[in-house]
Design a protein around this motif. Sequence first.
Motif, PDB file in Angstrom:
ATOM      1  N   LEU A 189       3.520   2.475  -9.435  1.00 15.14           N
ATOM      2  CA  LEU A 189       3.210   1.597  -8.305  1.00 15.14           C
ATOM      3  C   LEU A 189       3.314   0.146  -8.733  1.00 15.14           C
ATOM      4  CD1 LEU A 189      -0.003   3.010  -6.529  1.00 15.14           C
ATOM      5  CD2 LEU A 189       2.351   2.975  -5.662  1.00 15.14           C
ATOM      6  N   VAL A 190       3.730  -0.703  -7.823  1.00 14.18           N
ATOM      7  CA  VAL A 190       3.670  -2.140  -8.039  1.00 14.18           C
ATOM      8  C   VAL A 190       2.846  -2.776  -6.925  1.00 14.18           C
ATOM      9  CG1 VAL A 190       5.892  -2.505  -6.849  1.00 14.18           C
ATOM     10  CG2 VAL A 190       5.003  -4.290  -8.355  1.00 14.18           C
ATOM     11  N   ASP A 191       1.973  -3.684  -7.330  1.00 15.52           N
ATOM     12  CA  ASP A 191       1.229  -4.513  -6.370  1.00 15.52           C
ATOM     13  C   ASP A 191       1.775  -5.923  -6.532  1.00 15.52           C
ATOM     14  OD1 ASP A 191      -0.478  -6.112  -4.970  1.00 15.52           O
ATOM     15  OD2 ASP A 191      -2.316  -5.420  -5.938  1.00 15.52           O
ATOM     16  N   ASP A 192       2.567  -6.370  -5.561  1.00 17.34           N
ATOM     17  CA  ASP A 192       3.155  -7.708  -5.702  1.00 17.34           C
ATOM     18  C   ASP A 192       2.612  -8.687  -4.673  1.00 17.34           C
ATOM     19  OD1 ASP A 192       4.400  -6.613  -3.536  1.00 17.34           O
ATOM     20  OD2 ASP A 192       6.436  -6.738  -4.324  1.00 17.34           O
ATOM     21  N   ALA A 193       1.360  -8.445  -4.249  1.00 18.38           N
ATOM     22  CA  ALA A 193       0.739  -9.382  -3.311  1.00 18.38           C
ATOM     23  C   ALA A 193       0.617 -10.761  -3.964  1.00 18.38           C
ATOM     24  CB  ALA A 193      -0.631  -8.869  -2.885  1.00 18.38           C
ATOM     25  N   ALA A 194       0.229 -10.804  -5.230  1.00 20.18           N
ATOM     26  CA  ALA A 194       0.191 -12.079  -5.960  1.00 20.18           C
ATOM     27  C   ALA A 194       1.209 -11.954  -7.088  1.00 20.18           C
ATOM     28  CB  ALA A 194      -1.219 -12.334  -6.477  1.00 20.18           C
ATOM     29  N   GLN A 195       0.805 -12.195  -8.327  1.00 22.78           N
ATOM     30  CA  GLN A 195       1.713 -11.913  -9.430  1.00 22.78           C
ATOM     31  C   GLN A 195       1.836 -10.405  -9.544  1.00 22.78           C
ATOM     32  OE1 GLN A 195      -0.162 -14.285 -12.471  1.00 22.78           O
ATOM     33  NE2 GLN A 195       1.586 -15.668 -12.425  1.00 22.78           N
ATOM     34  N   PRO A 196       3.041  -9.907  -9.853  1.00 17.99           N
ATOM     35  CA  PRO A 196       3.216  -8.453  -9.843  1.00 17.99           C
ATOM     36  C   PRO A 196       2.314  -7.766 -10.858  1.00 17.99           C
ATOM     37  CG  PRO A 196       5.109  -9.552 -10.861  1.00 17.99           C
ATOM     38  CD  PRO A 196       4.265 -10.616 -10.249  1.00 17.99           C
ATOM     39  N   ASP A 197       1.782  -6.633 -10.459  1.00 20.47           N
ATOM     40  CA  ASP A 197       1.003  -5.798 -11.365  1.00 20.47           C
ATOM     41  C   ASP A 197       1.541  -4.381 -11.219  1.00 20.47           C
ATOM     42  OD1 ASP A 197      -0.922  -4.795 -13.107  1.00 20.47           O
ATOM     43  OD2 ASP A 197      -2.497  -6.058 -12.264  1.00 20.47           O
ATOM     44  N   VAL A 198       1.509  -3.625 -12.296  1.00 17.99           N
ATOM     45  CA  VAL A 198       2.156  -2.306 -12.278  1.00 17.99           C
ATOM     46  C   VAL A 198       1.272  -1.233 -12.909  1.00 17.99           C
ATOM     47  CG1 VAL A 198       4.515  -3.212 -12.324  1.00 17.99           C
ATOM     48  CG2 VAL A 198       3.312  -2.797 -14.481  1.00 17.99           C
ATOM     49  N   PRO A 252       0.822  -1.212   0.000  1.00 16.54           N
ATOM     50  CA  PRO A 252       0.000   0.000   0.000  1.00 16.54           C
ATOM     51  C   PRO A 252       0.857   1.263   0.000  1.00 16.54           C
ATOM     52  CG  PRO A 252       0.016  -1.006   2.175  1.00 16.54           C
ATOM     53  CD  PRO A 252       0.759  -1.930   1.275  1.00 16.54           C
ATOM     54  N   ALA A 253       0.361   2.298  -0.687  1.00 15.57           N
ATOM     55  CA  ALA A 253       1.122   3.541  -0.809  1.00 15.57           C
ATOM     56  C   ALA A 253       0.169   4.722  -0.923  1.00 15.57           C
ATOM     57  CB  ALA A 253       2.021   3.489  -2.039  1.00 15.57           C
ATOM     58  N   ASP A 254       0.578   5.837  -0.350  1.00 16.57           N
ATOM     59  CA  ASP A 254      -0.213   7.063  -0.461  1.00 16.57           C
ATOM     60  C   ASP A 254       0.612   8.144  -1.150  1.00 16.57           C
ATOM     61  OD1 ASP A 254       1.630   7.761   1.413  1.00 16.57           O
ATOM     62  OD2 ASP A 254       0.205   8.022   3.060  1.00 16.57           O
ATOM     63  N   ALA A 255       0.076   9.368  -1.196  1.00 19.13           N
ATOM     64  CA  ALA A 255       0.763  10.465  -1.888  1.00 19.13           C
ATOM     65  C   ALA A 255       2.142  10.717  -1.275  1.00 19.13           C
ATOM     66  CB  ALA A 255      -0.094  11.736  -1.839  1.00 19.13           C
ATOM     67  N   ALA A 256       2.239  10.589   0.043  1.00 20.36           N
ATOM     68  CA  ALA A 256       3.526  10.857   0.700  1.00 20.36           C
ATOM     69  C   ALA A 256       4.569   9.825   0.288  1.00 20.36           C
ATOM     70  CB  ALA A 256       3.342  10.854   2.218  1.00 20.36           C
ATOM     71  N   ALA A 257       4.149   8.553   0.184  1.00 16.26           N
ATOM     72  CA  ALA A 257       5.080   7.501  -0.239  1.00 16.26           C
ATOM     73  C   ALA A 257       5.566   7.750  -1.661  1.00 16.26           C
ATOM     74  CB  ALA A 257       4.402   6.135  -0.138  1.00 16.26           C
ATOM     75  N   LEU A 258       4.656   8.163  -2.535  1.00 17.41           N
ATOM     76  CA  LEU A 258       5.045   8.473  -3.921  1.00 17.41           C
ATOM     77  C   LEU A 258       5.971   9.685  -3.955  1.00 17.41           C
ATOM     78  CD1 LEU A 258       1.572   7.949  -5.631  1.00 17.41           C
ATOM     79  CD2 LEU A 258       3.661   6.656  -6.159  1.00 17.41           C
ATOM     80  N   ALA A 259       5.585  10.755  -3.227  1.00 22.85           N
ATOM     81  CA  ALA A 259       6.388  11.986  -3.226  1.00 22.85           C
ATOM     82  C   ALA A 259       7.787  11.707  -2.693  1.00 22.85           C
ATOM     83  CB  ALA A 259       5.690  13.060  -2.395  1.00 22.85           C
ATOM     84  N   THR A 311      -4.301   0.272  -1.773  1.00 20.99           N
ATOM     85  CA  THR A 311      -3.941  -0.978  -1.100  1.00 20.99           C
ATOM     86  C   THR A 311      -3.622  -2.088  -2.092  1.00 20.99           C
ATOM     87  OG1 THR A 311      -6.284  -1.518  -0.945  1.00 20.99           O
ATOM     88  CG2 THR A 311      -5.277  -0.443   0.966  1.00 20.99           C
ATOM     89  N   GLY A 312      -4.141  -1.966  -3.309  1.00 24.77           N
ATOM     90  CA  GLY A 312      -3.869  -2.973  -4.329  1.00 24.77           C
ATOM     91  C   GLY A 312      -4.601  -2.612  -5.602  1.00 24.77           C
ATOM     92  N   PHE A 313      -4.223  -3.256  -6.692  1.00 18.81           N
ATOM     93  CA  PHE A 313      -4.888  -2.949  -7.957  1.00 18.81           C
ATOM     94  C   PHE A 313      -4.681  -4.079  -8.946  1.00 18.81           C
ATOM     95  CE2 PHE A 313      -0.631  -1.217  -8.209  1.00 18.81           C
ATOM     96  CZ  PHE A 313      -0.199  -1.619  -9.459  1.00 18.81           C
ATOM     97  N   ALA A 314      -5.492  -4.054 -10.004  1.00 19.75           N
ATOM     98  CA  ALA A 314      -5.397  -5.057 -11.066  1.00 19.75           C
ATOM     99  C   ALA A 314      -5.521  -4.368 -12.422  1.00 19.75           C
ATOM    100  CB  ALA A 314      -6.493  -6.108 -10.918  1.00 19.75           C
ATOM    101  N   THR A 315      -4.714  -4.835 -13.350  1.00 15.55           N
ATOM    102  CA  THR A 315      -4.765  -4.347 -14.732  1.00 15.55           C
ATOM    103  C   THR A 315      -5.568  -5.330 -15.581  1.00 15.55           C
ATOM    104  OG1 THR A 315      -2.591  -3.358 -14.490  1.00 15.55           O
ATOM    105  CG2 THR A 315      -3.357  -3.735 -16.748  1.00 15.55           C
ATOM    106  N   HIS A 316      -6.375  -4.795 -16.480  1.00 14.19           N
ATOM    107  CA  HIS A 316      -7.096  -5.610 -17.470  1.00 14.19           C
ATOM    108  C   HIS A 316      -6.751  -5.084 -18.853  1.00 14.19           C
ATOM    109  CE1 HIS A 316      -9.845  -7.455 -14.424  1.00 14.19           C
ATOM    110  NE2 HIS A 316      -9.519  -6.355 -13.774  1.00 14.19           N
ATOM    111  N   MET A 317      -6.339  -5.972 -19.755  1.00  6.40           N
ATOM    112  CA  MET A 317      -5.897  -5.526 -21.084  1.00  6.40           C
ATOM    113  C   MET A 317      -7.080  -5.319 -22.030  1.00  6.40           C
ATOM    114  SD  MET A 317      -2.405  -7.755 -21.605  1.00  6.40           S
ATOM    115  CE  MET A 317      -2.246  -7.140 -23.281  1.00  6.40           C
ATOM    116  N   THR A 318      -8.147  -4.769 -21.511  1.00  4.53           N
ATOM    117  CA  THR A 318      -9.411  -4.665 -22.235  1.00  4.53           C
ATOM    118  C   THR A 318      -9.287  -3.840 -23.516  1.00  4.53           C
ATOM    119  OG1 THR A 318     -10.511  -4.878 -20.126  1.00  4.53           O
ATOM    120  CG2 THR A 318     -11.832  -4.005 -21.945  1.00  4.53           C
ATOM    121  N   GLY A 319      -8.741  -2.648 -23.403  1.00  4.70           N
ATOM    122  CA  GLY A 319      -8.644  -1.780 -24.574  1.00  4.70           C
ATOM    123  C   GLY A 319      -7.713  -2.356 -25.632  1.00  4.70           C
ATOM    124  N   GLU A 320      -6.626  -2.956 -25.197  1.00  3.12           N
ATOM    125  CA  GLU A 320      -5.708  -3.543 -26.172  1.00  3.12           C
ATOM    126  C   GLU A 320      -6.333  -4.746 -26.865  1.00  3.12           C
ATOM    127  OE1 GLU A 320      -1.670  -4.155 -24.931  1.00  3.12           O
ATOM    128  OE2 GLU A 320      -1.125  -4.930 -26.908  1.00  3.12           O
TER     129      GLU A 320
END
Lengths: 304, 304
Positions: A112-121, A89-96, A163-172
């Motif tokens: 940002l990277v979410d590496d809780a499971a397979q890495p997502d960026v 998890p990261a907030d504005a301060a962590a990014l700054a 806290t986490g996120f997922a990418t979907h290659m929908t547009g591509e």
Amino acid sequence: MVIVEAKLIALDWGSTRLRAFLLGDGGKVLATRQSNDGAATLHGAEAYARALGDLIGDWRADHPALQLLACGMVGSQYGWREAPYVRCPADAAALAGQVLRLDDALSIVPGLVDDAAQPDVMRGEETQIVGALALHPELAAEACLVLPGTHSKWARVSNGRVTGFATHMTGELFALLRQHSVLARLMPADGSSPAAPEAFLKGVDAAREDGGLAHQLFAVRTLGLFKQLAPEQLPDYLSGLLIGHEIASELRGAAPGRIALVGDPALCARYVQALTRFGQPAPLLLDNTAPAGLWRLAQTMKLI
Amino acid sequence: MVIVEAKLIALDWGSTRLRAFLLGDGGKVLATRQSNDGAATLHGAEAYARALGDLIGDWRADHPALQLLACGMVGSQYGWREAPYVRCPADAAALAGQVLRLDDALSIVPGLVDDAAQPDVMRGEETQIVGALALHPELAAEACLVLPGTHSKWARVSNGRVTGFATHMTGELFALLRQHSVLARLMPADGSSPAAPEAFLKGVDAAREDGGLAHQLFAVRTLGLFKQLAPEQLPDYLSGLLIGHEIASELRGAAPGRIALVGDPALCARYVQALTRFGQPAPLLLDNTAPAGLWRLAQTMKLI
């Protein structure tokens, strides 16, 4: 004549486009410009420097003391220089705190990277999220921020942190299937179709059934073959199917809470329609929040 | 010198290739030839007639009394002439009863349509299924016939009839993503990768988790970015992910019963590995059964 003082040059520098914003007090957008000098088209530091000069050399000459803050693929390992990912998890301060200083005047926001499971960026969307939370502080407690696009992002926000996120290659996938697949053969040439909202919703409804995406995609062909959909309806059916699968996949997990859509209004409108079909309440709609995010990060960094 | 009498010219005429088989007693293959004159490359009756003459004009001259029986895209609405689809459930007799007579010498086997839900179609695979059941009568009572490929087919067989089937665009998605997508950028040029069975199984395992295909595909990129997989492993991971999703989707429905794989041995070997990972028993493996299917249909039609 009112003199408005410029405070920051904000750069939203993605794969395909460079967008520049001259920001004044409170992050007010005083001027915007854009070019097609996206990171995917540039190789080497000189090319980046030249692209920047071409677009806003005069701004920098007029305001020599201004700082520049950039987000997006400009900071990838294939970009101007790599700004290593910050972990969720990261907030504005962590990014700054992890912003990369390229030189005295120019800094690059990390992705940002979410590496809780397979890495997502993500790169660029983290700044849009910061902007959305700056503009709508009520989202910070608990929300799901959806950024549709070539690679759609679904980010969960809790207590002001991603806290986490997922990418979907929908547009591509849409672009690939629309242009290069067997499904394209029954469709009109790209760009010539009027909107077909019923076909879009039919696609969304199909995505809510069992069957798997690779199977359901084939129906784009058969519905055309059997004339159950007209050729000009097929692209919207395909769009509904892909967006529907993205939403179905996200709704299978934890309840998303309040959803905010950030991005191109026409594309977001499709997501609104589809989310409604899934029984979700009307989401909050936000246009590009990158300038607001860059402003907030510049504040957090005490750059301004 | 043993004289073996030719009885039938069997044509497996798909989108990309024309395969001809000179069949003798019992459907024994006496000779085979093939060309790249697939239905997708031909336009108009003359082009088809010429392609046939180019490949086997001498066979026809040597055996002027022989009948020709063709299956595949040659009978589509964009083919030589349309042989309208036969509806499921259907057996060899139903297909034989609807064969299209193009002229005195040449007939075309119709495809199948399953219109229980959204229409799904096959052309050519129905003949391979007839062939598989002819070669392995024990499958006729109850089986699931899987024909991997550009558009994989999963057909349920009960009491000698195809009761329904589903197409998965697995092979086409692989080719599109391998060649044209953002995922391709981290991979070696096409064809240069050695087999990476561990990466393939890792992809299969990912497909067994939640997440949706359009999301999981993005991991092909991130696993490369974070060097959790080497560039040459990425195509096999992608293959495992796509084949895994196909299998997961089919196993979510009714238990498949006895599975038989029909098609290219190298591709079928991937499906065997993946099915094993899903806890399925070893499937029956069959190579191209189109000649056996055409022979059986010709018998049913009393063409021979």
